[in-house]
Design a protein around this motif. Structure first.
Motif, PDB file in Angstrom:
ATOM      1  N   ILE A  79      -6.838 -11.742  34.829  1.00 29.96           N
ATOM      2  CA  ILE A  79      -7.785 -11.502  33.727  1.00 29.96           C
ATOM      3  C   ILE A  79      -8.879 -12.579  33.743  1.00 29.96           C
ATOM      4  O   ILE A  79     -10.075 -12.273  33.661  1.00 29.96           O
ATOM      5  CB  ILE A  79      -7.045 -11.503  32.363  1.00 29.96           C
ATOM      6  CG1 ILE A  79      -6.076 -10.324  32.297  1.00 29.96           C
ATOM      7  CG2 ILE A  79      -8.043 -11.430  31.218  1.00 29.96           C
ATOM      8  CD1 ILE A  79      -5.157 -10.365  31.105  1.00 29.96           C
ATOM      9  N   ASN A  80      -8.459 -13.842  33.880  1.00 26.49           N
ATOM     10  CA  ASN A  80      -9.435 -14.930  33.978  1.00 26.49           C
ATOM     11  C   ASN A  80     -10.405 -14.656  35.112  1.00 26.49           C
ATOM     12  O   ASN A  80     -11.614 -14.824  34.969  1.00 26.49           O
ATOM     13  CB  ASN A  80      -8.740 -16.266  34.252  1.00 26.49           C
ATOM     14  CG  ASN A  80      -8.094 -16.837  33.021  1.00 26.49           C
ATOM     15  OD1 ASN A  80      -8.503 -16.520  31.911  1.00 26.49           O
ATOM     16  ND2 ASN A  80      -7.089 -17.672  33.213  1.00 26.49           N
ATOM     17  N   GLY A  81      -9.847 -14.268  36.266  1.00 25.32           N
ATOM     18  CA  GLY A  81     -10.668 -14.023  37.438  1.00 25.32           C
ATOM     19  C   GLY A  81     -11.637 -12.879  37.211  1.00 25.32           C
ATOM     20  O   GLY A  81     -12.816 -12.980  37.533  1.00 25.32           O
ATOM     21  N   TYR A  82     -11.138 -11.784  36.617  1.00 22.88           N
ATOM     22  CA  TYR A  82     -12.013 -10.633  36.368  1.00 22.88           C
ATOM     23  C   TYR A  82     -13.176 -11.040  35.464  1.00 22.88           C
ATOM     24  O   TYR A  82     -14.334 -10.758  35.762  1.00 22.88           O
ATOM     25  CB  TYR A  82     -11.222  -9.494  35.724  1.00 22.88           C
ATOM     26  CG  TYR A  82     -12.095  -8.337  35.319  1.00 22.88           C
ATOM     27  CD1 TYR A  82     -12.589  -7.458  36.277  1.00 22.88           C
ATOM     28  CD2 TYR A  82     -12.467  -8.149  33.999  1.00 22.88           C
ATOM     29  CE1 TYR A  82     -13.425  -6.411  35.931  1.00 22.88           C
ATOM     30  CE2 TYR A  82     -13.310  -7.108  33.628  1.00 22.88           C
ATOM     31  CZ  TYR A  82     -13.782  -6.244  34.605  1.00 22.88           C
ATOM     32  OH  TYR A  82     -14.620  -5.220  34.240  1.00 22.88           O
ATOM     33  N   LEU A  83     -12.853 -11.727  34.362  1.00 17.66           N
ATOM     34  CA  LEU A  83     -13.898 -12.071  33.385  1.00 17.66           C
ATOM     35  C   LEU A  83     -14.909 -13.053  33.962  1.00 17.66           C
ATOM     36  O   LEU A  83     -16.106 -12.930  33.735  1.00 17.66           O
ATOM     37  CB  LEU A  83     -13.271 -12.661  32.116  1.00 17.66           C
ATOM     38  CG  LEU A  83     -12.558 -11.666  31.219  1.00 17.66           C
ATOM     39  CD1 LEU A  83     -11.850 -12.386  30.094  1.00 17.66           C
ATOM     40  CD2 LEU A  83     -13.552 -10.671  30.650  1.00 17.66           C
ATOM     41  N   THR A  84     -14.430 -14.044  34.723  1.00 19.63           N
ATOM     42  CA  THR A  84     -15.369 -15.065  35.188  1.00 19.63           C
ATOM     43  C   THR A  84     -16.083 -14.646  36.466  1.00 19.63           C
ATOM     44  O   THR A  84     -17.263 -14.926  36.615  1.00 19.63           O
ATOM     45  CB  THR A  84     -14.656 -16.408  35.413  1.00 19.63           C
ATOM     46  OG1 THR A  84     -13.600 -16.198  36.335  1.00 19.63           O
ATOM     47  CG2 THR A  84     -14.100 -16.965  34.148  1.00 19.63           C
ATOM     48  N   VAL A  85     -15.384 -13.982  37.390  1.00 22.66           N
ATOM     49  CA  VAL A  85     -15.997 -13.684  38.678  1.00 22.66           C
ATOM     50  C   VAL A  85     -16.755 -12.353  38.627  1.00 22.66           C
ATOM     51  O   VAL A  85     -17.946 -12.298  38.915  1.00 22.66           O
ATOM     52  CB  VAL A  85     -14.934 -13.652  39.795  1.00 22.66           C
ATOM     53  CG1 VAL A  85     -15.594 -13.357  41.124  1.00 22.66           C
ATOM     54  CG2 VAL A  85     -14.204 -14.980  39.852  1.00 22.66           C
ATOM     55  N   TYR A  86     -16.064 -11.288  38.213  1.00 26.00           N
ATOM     56  CA  TYR A  86     -16.719  -9.983  38.229  1.00 26.00           C
ATOM     57  C   TYR A  86     -17.731  -9.844  37.097  1.00 26.00           C
ATOM     58  O   TYR A  86     -18.764  -9.215  37.249  1.00 26.00           O
ATOM     59  CB  TYR A  86     -15.679  -8.862  38.147  1.00 26.00           C
ATOM     60  CG  TYR A  86     -14.973  -8.632  39.461  1.00 26.00           C
ATOM     61  CD1 TYR A  86     -15.475  -7.744  40.399  1.00 26.00           C
ATOM     62  CD2 TYR A  86     -13.818  -9.342  39.768  1.00 26.00           C
ATOM     63  CE1 TYR A  86     -14.841  -7.549  41.610  1.00 26.00           C
ATOM     64  CE2 TYR A  86     -13.179  -9.153  40.980  1.00 26.00           C
ATOM     65  CZ  TYR A  86     -13.691  -8.254  41.894  1.00 26.00           C
ATOM     66  OH  TYR A  86     -13.067  -8.069  43.098  1.00 26.00           O
ATOM     67  N   GLN A  87     -17.407 -10.430  35.924  1.00 25.81           N
ATOM     68  CA  GLN A  87     -18.331 -10.318  34.792  1.00 25.81           C
ATOM     69  C   GLN A  87     -19.271 -11.508  34.723  1.00 25.81           C
ATOM     70  O   GLN A  87     -20.124 -11.587  33.844  1.00 25.81           O
ATOM     71  CB  GLN A  87     -17.548 -10.179  33.481  1.00 25.81           C
ATOM     72  CG  GLN A  87     -16.687  -8.949  33.409  1.00 25.81           C
ATOM     73  CD  GLN A  87     -17.519  -7.688  33.368  1.00 25.81           C
ATOM     74  OE1 GLN A  87     -18.610  -7.679  32.833  1.00 25.81           O
ATOM     75  NE2 GLN A  87     -17.015  -6.616  33.965  1.00 25.81           N
ATOM     76  N   ASN A  88     -19.092 -12.458  35.634  1.00 25.63           N
ATOM     77  CA  ASN A  88     -20.033 -13.562  35.773  1.00 25.63           C
ATOM     78  C   ASN A  88     -20.205 -14.393  34.498  1.00 25.63           C
ATOM     79  O   ASN A  88     -21.324 -14.665  34.058  1.00 25.63           O
ATOM     80  CB  ASN A  88     -21.385 -13.008  36.236  1.00 25.63           C
ATOM     81  CG  ASN A  88     -22.235 -14.095  36.838  1.00 25.63           C
ATOM     82  OD1 ASN A  88     -21.702 -15.099  37.282  1.00 25.63           O
ATOM     83  ND2 ASN A  88     -23.536 -13.892  36.840  1.00 25.63           N
ATOM     84  N   THR A  89     -19.092 -14.750  33.860  1.00 22.80           N
ATOM     85  CA  THR A  89     -19.186 -15.619  32.688  1.00 22.80           C
ATOM     86  C   THR A  89     -18.803 -17.044  33.099  1.00 22.80           C
ATOM     87  O   THR A  89     -18.276 -17.266  34.178  1.00 22.80           O
ATOM     88  CB  THR A  89     -18.225 -15.159  31.575  1.00 22.80           C
ATOM     89  OG1 THR A  89     -16.940 -14.986  32.161  1.00 22.80           O
ATOM     90  CG2 THR A  89     -18.682 -13.877  30.953  1.00 22.80           C
ATOM     91  N   GLU A  90     -19.068 -17.997  32.207  1.00 22.77           N
ATOM     92  CA  GLU A  90     -18.739 -19.394  32.496  1.00 22.77           C
ATOM     93  C   GLU A  90     -17.223 -19.582  32.481  1.00 22.77           C
ATOM     94  O   GLU A  90     -16.584 -19.335  31.459  1.00 22.77           O
ATOM     95  CB  GLU A  90     -19.373 -20.317  31.445  1.00 22.77           C
ATOM     96  CG  GLU A  90     -20.841 -20.570  31.656  1.00 22.77           C
ATOM     97  CD  GLU A  90     -21.124 -21.443  32.867  1.00 22.77           C
ATOM     98  OE1 GLU A  90     -20.176 -22.051  33.400  1.00 22.77           O
ATOM     99  OE2 GLU A  90     -22.290 -21.489  33.283  1.00 22.77           O
TER     100      GLU A  90
END
Lengths: 321, 327
Positions: A110-121
């Protein structure tokens, strides 16, 4: 002439901060009459830092790939509590351990999806995840420590190989070897360094940046979960406060070791040295009977100092380029 | 055709303000399920809880608008609260309050000093430094009181100002609410009417460009951290006077709540835009949410969980919004 002599010494001090500082502590402790140099204390030193070392391994992988994972404390706490609760309710130990580790992997994904795919900090998302998981841990335990009821679960960490080496230390050593191998000798590891060094360049070189960087978060989640299970087994209890300071502690220990927040620089073995250094420092403080709040102050100052130095080194580098 | 555009714009509005709408719906449900929600007593209760958090959030707004973050406010609250309350007996309440605010200011200046000298101009670097400083401030507070709480009510001398801040009402509004209005007015004027406000936004938008354009970026950083420190100190005083106790760990968790309030209000975490007025709405929503959940009987642990979830959701949605605006 003068610079020629000082240059190598300077290099040693800037590149090998942790081992030199460790050596200094070992020498200093020779002058005090404490139980520091006993077999019991030295084994305990490694044993009590093993869970942190396991967490630090995954943390290093994320950091090398240019991310950061502040939810490790939360993952560690919750997966430990899950293991204890499942085992207390009659689930067999391997299944419970597997579920806990899968939980860590899922949070990492989930962390990976949100930060990498959704490009968040990453730091603020994982900070939020840490808060969320602390809430989960409190809800699961109603903010009280819970203890394990199956004595077999304790053996997972406390079984002593040849009567000397605790199983916890063995798990730590295996994790360290696996992560060192991953970062040094696999294409995945090479790609991590490339992504952390320069994301855009890595992308245009044909590296599959999105899955690779997401995988680093999954690895971090898995190592944090392993650490959580081992911690619960070691002390035979689960508590929602175990992971409160873990992320900050690990972050500074890893930076002391020589892995940089900027990404692309560092390694798992360096992080091992960093974590052991802070562990030895606080062990020495304990042996010297320093008041625990003063210890907290010293550790806090130390953490600020180390992170500040890391930032400062990058500032100097920016200005000289 | 016209009708279609309006439905689309309603959907777009709903998507952009998902969290605000969510909390409003929660409030409406609560007012139906629990008739106590809309009583004067409960509204005054909300107003009182509003006090400490809004002070922090106002300071945090400037920090986030400037593209930074401050996790040390929790530590500052603890330190200021214990020092101020313990100093009422030896030096009197007015002097104690002044010392408290000065400590907040010093803590803020210390943060900005570390950030500027270390070149920690990335948000993540500032996050770690201030997180470490929070440990330091808390440790100082623990050493100062030997880990014991300090009680306001045990004070031998007069502490009428503290009582007033904590309990008194001027007409229908509490004294702490008046303090809030004064702080809001000052910060709003700074934000919208002075060059400092512009500097903060420009620094947050693009620091290198701002510096090259002649904006005093380093002075701006000192200013925002000083404001954050002072506001945290005021928040600490309001909190301590309300609960009549100062514990060396009382500030724990406030920093994430303040960030949450700022982000939910709609100030972009990336910096460069935002407003203290938005933060007022954000804080009100956060307080109202926890009030509703308390009335509905949800445990504090689940509330903690929700806070983390909403923080993630708010940042994610904000990011998506900016991404689609960029395209």
């Amino acid at each position: 002439m003068n610079t020629k002599i000082t240059e190598p010494i300077k290099n040693i001090f800037s590149a090998q901060k942790a081992p030199i500082a460790m050596l200094l502590i070992f020498i200093t402790m020779l002058f005090f009459k404490t139980p520091f140099y006993t077999r019991y204390n030295l084994i305990d030193l490694i044993n009590s830092n093993s869970t942190l070392l396991i967490v630090a391994m995954g943390f290093t992988v994320v950091l090398v790939a240019g991310g950061v994972d502040l939810s490790v404390g939360g993952v560690m706490t919750v997966s430990g509590i899950i293991a204890i609760k499942l085992i207390n309710s009659g689930v067999s130990i391997p299944v419970a351990v597997l579920v806990s580790i899968l939980f860590g992997a899922a949070i990492g994904a989930i962390n990976g999806y949100l930060t990498v795919y959704q490009n968040t900090e990453p730091f603020i998302i994982t900070l939020g995840m840490g808060v969320l998981l602390t809430g989960v841990a409190q809800e699961l335990t109603t903010a009280r420590p819970i203890s394990g009821e199956n004595p077999a679960f304790q053996n997972l960490a406390n079984y002593k190989l040849f009567g000397v080496v605790p199983a916890l230390v063995l798990v730590m050593i295996v994790t360290v070897i696996v992560v060192v191998w991953l970062l040094r000798s696999t294409s995945f590891g090479r790609n991590c360094y490339a992504i952390g060094g320069d994301y855009e360049v890595a992308k245009y070189s044909g590296i599959n940046v999105l899955p690779t960087k997401t995988l680093t978060f999954v690895i971090s989640g898995v190592t944090a979960a392993i650490a959580g299970v081992m911690l619960s087994s070691w002390v035979n209890s689960g508590n929602s406060t175990y992971g409160d300071q873990t992320a900050l502690y690990i972050a500074s220990a890893v930076v002391v070791g020589g892995t940089s927040f900027a990404g692309g620089i560092g390694g798992a073995f360096k992080s091992l040295l960093g974590v052991m250094f802070i562990g030895i420092l606080s062990n020495a403080f304990n042996m010297l009977n320093i008041d625990s709040y003063i210890q907290q102050l010293l550790v806090g100052l130390f953490i600020v100092g180390i992170i500040w130095l890391d930032c400062y080194a990058r500032k100097v580098k920016r200005e000289t380029v | 055709m016209n009708k279609k555009i309006t439905t689309q714009s309603i959907i777009a509005f709903a998507r952009n303000n998902l969290i605000i709408l969510g909390i409003f719906i929660l409030a409406i449900i609560t007012s139906f399920v629990e008739p106590n929600f809309l009583t004067v007593g409960n509204l005054q209760n909300i107003m009182r809880q509003f006090g400490p958090l809004i002070m922090l959030s106002l300071g945090m707004t400037f920090i986030i608008m400037g593209g930074f973050i401050d996790l040390s406010v929790g530590g500052i609250i603890s330190l200021v609260a214990v020092v101020t309350v313990s100093l009422i007996d030896p030096i009197g309440q007015v002097a104690a309050l002044m010392v408290g605010v000065v400590i907040g200011l010093i803590c803020g200046l210390l943060n900005s000093f570390l950030i500027i000298k270390g070149g920690a101009f990335k948000q993540s670097e500032a996050l770690f430094l201030t997180y470490g400083m929070s440990v330091v401030f808390t440790a100082v507070a623990l050493i100062y009181t030997a880990a014991a709480p300090v009680f306001l009510t045990y004070s031998k001398t007069d502490y009428s100002i503290f009582t007033a801040i904590g309990e008194r009402f001027v007409g229908p509004v509490s004294v702490s609410f008046i303090i809030f209005l004064v702080c809001l007015l000052i910060l709003y004027i700074i934000e919208s009417r002075t060059h400092i406000g512009r500097s903060i936004c420009l620094t947050g938008g693009n620091m290198t460009a701002a510096r090259l354009a002649g904006i005093p970026t380093e002075k701006t950083i000192v200013f925002i951290y000083a404001v954050s420190g002072i506001m945290a100190a005021i928040g600490a005083v309001v909190l301590a006077s309300r609960v009549t106790i100062a514990s060396p760990i009382m500030g724990k968790g406030y920093e994430t709540q303040a960030i949450l309030a700022v982000v939910v209000g709609g100030t972009a975490l990336l910096g460069g835009k935002g407003s203290v007025l938005r933060t007022v709405i954000g804080t009100l929503l956060i307080i109202m949410m926890s009030n509703c959940l308390n009335l509905l009987g949800v445990t504090t642990y689940i509330q903690y969980m929700l806070r983390g979830a909403i923080l993630i959701l708010a940042i994610w949605l904000d990011n998506r919004k900016q991404y689609s605006e960029g395209n």
